[in-house]
Design a protein around this motif. Structure first.
Motif, PDB file in Angstrom:
ATOM      1  N   ILE A   1      62.165  23.071  -9.423  1.00 28.40           N
ATOM      2  CA  ILE A   1      63.029  24.691  -9.762  1.00 28.40           C
ATOM      3  C   ILE A   1      62.074  25.661 -10.136  1.00 28.40           C
ATOM      4  N   VAL A   2      61.138  25.547 -10.737  1.00 22.27           N
ATOM      5  CA  VAL A   2      59.932  26.352 -11.092  1.00 22.27           C
ATOM      6  C   VAL A   2      59.348  26.853  -9.555  1.00 22.27           C
ATOM      7  N   ILE A   3      58.810  26.073  -8.981  1.00 15.99           N
ATOM      8  CA  ILE A   3      58.357  26.549  -7.423  1.00 15.99           C
ATOM      9  C   ILE A   3      59.214  27.273  -6.686  1.00 15.99           C
ATOM     10  N   ILE A   4      60.430  26.745  -6.528  1.00 14.65           N
ATOM     11  CA  ILE A   4      61.585  27.437  -5.781  1.00 14.65           C
ATOM     12  C   ILE A   4      61.814  28.784  -6.509  1.00 14.65           C
ATOM     13  N   SER A   5      62.065  28.892  -7.783  1.00 15.69           N
ATOM     14  CA  SER A   5      62.245  30.033  -8.245  1.00 15.69           C
ATOM     15  C   SER A   5      61.156  31.382  -8.128  1.00 15.69           C
ATOM     16  N   LEU A   6      59.730  30.698  -8.349  1.00 16.10           N
ATOM     17  CA  LEU A   6      58.702  31.813  -8.013  1.00 16.10           C
ATOM     18  C   LEU A   6      58.811  32.199  -6.652  1.00 16.10           C
ATOM     19  N   ILE A   7      59.098  31.169  -5.703  1.00 19.54           N
ATOM     20  CA  ILE A   7      59.015  31.642  -4.163  1.00 19.54           C
ATOM     21  C   ILE A   7      60.075  32.478  -3.759  1.00 19.54           C
ATOM     22  N   ILE A   8      61.347  32.556  -4.426  1.00 23.86           N
ATOM     23  CA  ILE A   8      62.392  33.359  -4.460  1.00 23.86           C
ATOM     24  C   ILE A   8      61.839  34.874  -4.968  1.00 23.86           C
ATOM     25  N   ALA A   9      61.496  34.672  -5.912  1.00 23.46           N
ATOM     26  CA  ALA A   9      60.932  35.937  -6.563  1.00 23.46           C
ATOM     27  C   ALA A   9      59.897  36.785  -5.665  1.00 23.46           C
ATOM     28  N   MET A  10      58.829  35.758  -5.106  1.00 22.34           N
ATOM     29  CA  MET A  10      57.855  36.613  -4.133  1.00 22.34           C
ATOM     30  C   MET A  10      58.633  36.976  -3.165  1.00 22.34           C
ATOM     31  N   SER A  11      59.461  36.270  -2.671  1.00 22.24           N
ATOM     32  CA  SER A  11      60.139  36.589  -1.337  1.00 22.24           C
ATOM     33  C   SER A  11      60.955  37.953  -1.491  1.00 22.24           C
ATOM     34  N   LYS A  12      61.514  38.232  -2.590  1.00 20.93           N
ATOM     35  CA  LYS A  12      62.212  39.384  -2.865  1.00 20.93           C
ATOM     36  C   LYS A  12      61.077  40.561  -3.299  1.00 20.93           C
ATOM     37  N   ALA A  13      60.273  40.209  -3.871  1.00 18.34           N
ATOM     38  CA  ALA A  13      59.221  41.475  -3.927  1.00 18.34           C
ATOM     39  C   ALA A  13      58.569  41.768  -2.528  1.00 18.34           C
ATOM     40  N   LEU A  14      58.210  40.749  -1.847  1.00 21.85           N
ATOM     41  CA  LEU A  14      57.654  41.063  -0.499  1.00 21.85           C
ATOM     42  C   LEU A  14      58.691  41.809   0.413  1.00 21.85           C
ATOM     43  N   ASP A  15      60.110  41.525   0.216  1.00 25.76           N
ATOM     44  CA  ASP A  15      61.007  42.277   1.032  1.00 25.76           C
ATOM     45  C   ASP A  15      61.138  43.610   0.596  1.00 25.76           C
ATOM     46  N   ASP A  16      61.238  43.989  -0.608  1.00 28.75           N
ATOM     47  CA  ASP A  16      61.029  45.317  -1.142  1.00 28.75           C
ATOM     48  C   ASP A  16      60.125  46.238  -0.655  1.00 28.75           C
ATOM     49  N   ILE A  17      58.912  45.537  -0.339  1.00 28.14           N
ATOM     50  CA  ILE A  17      57.759  46.401   0.413  1.00 28.14           C
ATOM     51  C   ILE A  17      57.858  46.716   1.803  1.00 28.14           C
ATOM     52  N   GLY A  18      58.732  45.896   2.330  1.00 23.04           N
ATOM     53  CA  GLY A  18      58.601  45.796   3.826  1.00 23.04           C
ATOM     54  C   GLY A  18      58.100  44.690   4.411  1.00 23.04           C
TER      55      GLY A  18
END
Length: 450
Positions: free
Chosen positions: A68-85
């Motif tokens: 759960i932790v690793i997936i949550s961190l990857i989802i959070a990172m993906s959202k951050a990367l998505d926001d900066i293009g």
């Protein structure tokens, strides 16, 4: 050996759950009722049975927490990367190669398999899953097919052999009383045939889907070149790729795998998230928001998985003792013992029993939890019927990992489901025919070689 009332109730509950799954009905409530019924029959105490419901879910959650932790961190990172293009930047190199469903299928599948060989599939899907969504959609592959490709090639093909890290073979071989090298040699032809059958059958399933159900709705809602990106975004995107490539290199050089590999990917994901937030306004608030969104999505995905796993993990002896009491035994282990005592053994029945036990133990959602039993049964069956223990252990290992490793049953595909944002039941449905055909071919090859 005689089955107890709680053991019979457990087996009946499995049949009911399988029927409900085939009917496409939700199984959360039946699972909770089954846990209570088994607890009541095992302890003859209503209060204790009520406590067992909570304890089973708690222990299941603890066992799944690292995922759960690793997936949550990857989802959070993906959202951050998505926001900066970053999605615009990172997908550009893939677009020219992912020209069609055929190209996309084999490039993504083989890339996932190679990464999974060296770092295991859970970290691998986090690395490539989100990056490849847009290029695959543009090539004509829908998100369910992408999730299926990733799970079959990573959690099915790569993990069932596990030739480089050798976590699965070492567990199975030790219980079977043979060395790991002997098991790897024997499993190789069985694995090769089942992998080819599964991948080719999945290819035709994906090709059929891409022709009759093109993923236009996804492509139109998220264009690849829809917004400009800054120099800072390019820099962070490149740094993210470099950091993950360094992770892969470190894993290979220092033989870091399993929980160590997951921890390395997770730590890197946090660093990339912070870097992505740092180039935006209100970066302190952004960091908090990304992490919160990541964990909310992670828990939303895994909440039903925790409850379902609570039931199937009772099949393990250690889990049963922890939840019900020191007198308890793993229900799936007992089933294997019962079957072995009531079925005459030859190469056909012994192989079938190993296959069946691999599937049953894999239903706990862990492809590895049943491997000690698989190895022990192979040792027992080989002695009784004068068969090759390595071959028997091989078919059992393949069945266990394909079933519970993250391919065949819905509650084992949660990692892929969370990263690619696809319903886990849809992934399992798409994987069903390739996985079953792969296991049938594995059984046939095992019987031929015995």
């Amino acid at each position: 050996m005689e089955l107890t009332a709680s053991q019979i109730a457990y087996f009946i509950a499995i049949l009911v759950i399988l029927i409900l799954l085939l009917m496409r009905k939700d199984i959360i409530l039946p699972v909770i009722i089954a846990i209570f019924a088994i607890g009541l029959l095992a302890t003859k105490d209503v209060i204790k049975a009520i406590q067992i419901i909570y304890t089973a879910i708690l222990v299941s959650g603890i066992r799944l927490w690292h995922i759960i932790v690793i997936i949550s961190l990857i989802i959070a990172m993906s959202k951050a990367l998505d926001d900066i293009g970053a999605d615009v930047i990172l997908t550009k190199p893939f677009i020219r190669h992912l020209k069609s469903p055929t190209y996309s299928f084999w490039i993504i599948g083989l890339f996932m398999m190679l990464l999974s060989f060296f770092m295991w599939p859970a970290p691998a899907v986090g690395l490539i899953g989100t990056v490849l969504i847009i290029p695959s959609l543009k090539s004509g592959i829908d998100k369910v097919s992408l999730a299926s490709i990733v799970s079959v090639f990573g959690f099915g093909i790569a993990l069932s052999g596990d030739f480089f890290i050798q976590g699965a073979p070492s567990i199975t071989a030790k219980a079977a009383g043979i060395n790991t090298h002997q098991l790897v040699q024997n499993i190789l032809p069985i694995w090769a045939v089942s992998s080819v059958v599964a991948s080719v059958s999945l290819y035709f399933c994906v090709l059929y889907t891409s022709k009759h159900h093109p993923p236009s709705e996804y492509v139109e809602t998220k264009p690849i070149h829809g917004r400009p990106v800054s120099f800072k975004s390019y820099t962070v995107s490149v740094i993210a790729v470099v950091l993950f490539l360094i992770d892969v290199l470190i894993m290979i050089l220092f033989k870091i795998h399993s929980s160590g590999a997951t921890a390395l990917i997770g730590g890197t994901a946090i660093i990339v998230l912070i870097a992505s937030a740092a180039i935006q306004e209100n970066f302190l608030d952004k960091t908090r928001d990304y992490l919160r969104e990541g964990f909310l999505n992670g828990m939303r995905t895994f909440a039903p998985v925790i409850i379902i796993s609570a039931f199937f993990l009772l099949g393990e002896t250690s889990m049963a003792k922890q939840v019900i009491g020191p007198h308890a035994r793993g229900y799936l282990v007992d089933l294997g013992t019962y079957l072995s005592h009531h079925i005459p053994l030859n190469k056909y029945t012994a192989s079938l029993l190993e296959l069946a036990m691999g599937i049953l133990t894999g239903m706990s959602g862990s492809g590895f939890s049943g491997l000690p039993l698989i190895g022990a049964l192979a040792k027992t069956f080989s002695s009784a019927a004068f068969l090759n223990p390595a071959l028997l252990a091989s078919i059992g290992q393949l069945a266990a990992v394909w079933t519970g490793g993250g391919t065949l049953i819905p509650w084992s595909t949660a990692v892929v489901s969370a990263v690619i944002d696809v319903d886990s039941r849809k992934i399992s449905k798409r994987n069903f025919i390739p996985a079953v055909l792969g296991l049938i071919s594995a059984y046939i090859v095992t019987v031929i070689l015995l």
